[in-house]
Design an enzyme around this catalytic site. Structure first.
Site, short mmCIF file in Angstrom:
data_model
loop_
_atom_site.label_atom_id
_atom_site.label_comp_id
_atom_site.label_asym_id
_atom_site.label_seq_id
_atom_site.Cartn_x
_atom_site.Cartn_y
_atom_site.Cartn_z
N GLY A 20 0.83 -1.20 0.00
CA GLY A 20 0.00 0.00 0.00
C GLY A 20 0.87 1.24 0.00
O GLY A 20 2.10 1.16 -0.06
N SER A 21 0.23 2.40 0.05
CA SER A 21 0.96 3.67 0.04
C SER A 21 1.49 3.99 1.43
O SER A 21 1.26 3.24 2.39
CB SER A 21 0.01 4.79 -0.40
OG SER A 21 -0.98 5.00 0.59
N MET A 22 2.18 5.09 1.54
CA MET A 22 2.57 5.58 2.86
C MET A 22 1.30 5.92 3.65
O MET A 22 0.28 6.32 3.07
CB MET A 22 3.46 6.82 2.72
CG MET A 22 4.75 6.50 1.99
SD MET A 22 5.76 7.96 1.68
CE MET A 22 6.52 8.16 3.26
N PHE A 23 1.38 5.76 4.94
CA PHE A 23 0.26 6.06 5.86
C PHE A 23 -0.95 5.15 5.66
O PHE A 23 -2.06 5.49 6.05
CB PHE A 23 -0.18 7.53 5.74
CG PHE A 23 0.96 8.50 5.74
CD1 PHE A 23 1.70 8.71 6.89
CD2 PHE A 23 1.33 9.17 4.59
CE1 PHE A 23 2.78 9.58 6.89
CE2 PHE A 23 2.40 10.05 4.58
CZ PHE A 23 3.12 10.25 5.74
N GLY A 25 -0.96 2.05 6.90
CA GLY A 25 -1.03 1.14 8.05
C GLY A 25 -0.36 -0.21 7.82
O GLY A 25 -0.68 -1.18 8.49
N LYS A 26 0.60 -0.26 6.88
CA LYS A 26 1.27 -1.52 6.58
C LYS A 26 2.02 -2.07 7.79
O LYS A 26 1.91 -3.24 8.13
CB LYS A 26 2.27 -1.35 5.42
CG LYS A 26 1.64 -0.94 4.11
CD LYS A 26 2.69 -0.80 3.03
CE LYS A 26 3.76 0.24 3.33
NZ LYS A 26 3.23 1.61 3.49
N GLU A 93 9.49 -2.72 5.25
CA GLU A 93 10.09 -1.84 4.24
C GLU A 93 10.81 -2.64 3.16
O GLU A 93 11.94 -2.32 2.76
CB GLU A 93 11.04 -0.83 4.91
CG GLU A 93 10.42 0.02 5.99
CD GLU A 93 9.42 1.07 5.46
OE1 GLU A 93 9.32 1.21 4.22
OE2 GLU A 93 8.74 1.69 6.26
N CYS A 152 -9.60 14.87 -0.69
CA CYS A 152 -11.03 14.62 -0.92
C CYS A 152 -11.65 13.57 -0.01
O CYS A 152 -12.87 13.41 0.02
CB CYS A 152 -11.27 14.23 -2.38
SG CYS A 152 -10.71 12.56 -2.77
N CYS A 181 -5.58 10.10 -3.42
CA CYS A 181 -6.25 9.18 -4.34
C CYS A 181 -5.69 9.40 -5.75
O CYS A 181 -4.95 10.36 -5.99
CB CYS A 181 -7.76 9.42 -4.32
SG CYS A 181 -8.25 10.97 -5.08
#
Ligand code: ZN
Length: 210
Positions: A20-23, A25-26, A93, A152, A181
């Site tokens: 997933g992206s940063m932030f 919750g990985k 990471e 958004c 997004c």
């Protein structure tokens, strides 16, 4: 939520990837799974690339300060040497590891070890990050997490870098990056000439986060 497979008989290893992206919750999800394994009295070892020293050298630390002991390493093959007598290997990471990380995960799984890998699937230019595409291809189970777009409020897959490249290496800092997004990310990229130029020149280069 990931449900641990209930496997009886001969112990089988497998590979889980949390991306997933940063932030998104990985690391929190990685820690959650590893803590459950510890409750079950399973032996757990956690590794992270030595480059990721943003908060604490010897712990996997997520943004909410939930932490768990880990070992920083320079070379992915070190994991094979250090994980000889464990039930579960956690890798955080993973996008920063060298190109042997896929073979390392396969070898561990063949040894009967449950391998849980967490990593960024895209860099800030929206390109697949490091060895993550290969790890996703060989995974038995995949969890893609989402952040929330700060513009958004929809789910966010992209990590948008707000400032030009600085001299400091900062990972996961909210003042440098923000989750967006697809629509809000691409609108911002079109308006940001510096990032556009980097995107054009990056096609033959390694993925970039910093
Ligand atoms: Zn948005």
């Amino acid at each position: 939520m990931f449900i641990e497979p209930n496997i009886s008989g001969e112990r089988r290893g497998w590979i889980e990837v949390i991306c997933g992206s940063m932030f998104s919750g990985k690391t929190e999800e990685l820690i959650r799974r590893l803590k459950r394994a510890k409750i079950a009295h399973l032996k757990v070892e956690i590794f992270k690339p030595a480059i990721d020293i943003r908060f604490d050298e010897n712990n996997v630390v997520s943004h909410d300060s939930n932490l768990i002991n880990s070992t920083p390493i320079d070379n992915s093959q070190t994991i094979l040497l250090m994980a000889s007598d464990v039930d579960i290997v956690g890798i955080d990471e993973a996008q920063f590891f060298d190109d042997e990380i896929m073979n390392v995960c396969e070898t561990l799984a063949l040894r009967g070890i449950r391998v849980i890998v967490a990593g960024l699937d895209m860099d800030y230019l929206g390109k697949p990050f490091g060895q993550m595409p290969k790890l996703l291809a060989i995974a038995d189970f995949i969890t893609k997490l989402h952040a929330i777009c700060v513009v958004c409020g929809n789910i966010a897959n992209n990590s948008y870098r707000k400032k030009p490249h600085g001299s400091q290496v900062l990972l996961g800092e909210l003042d440098l990056y923000e989750p967006r997004c697809r629509k809000c990310y691409h609108e911002a990229m079109e308006n940001d000439k510096t990032l556009q130029a980097e995107l054009q020149s990056s096609f033959n280069n390694a993925p970039k986060l910093f």
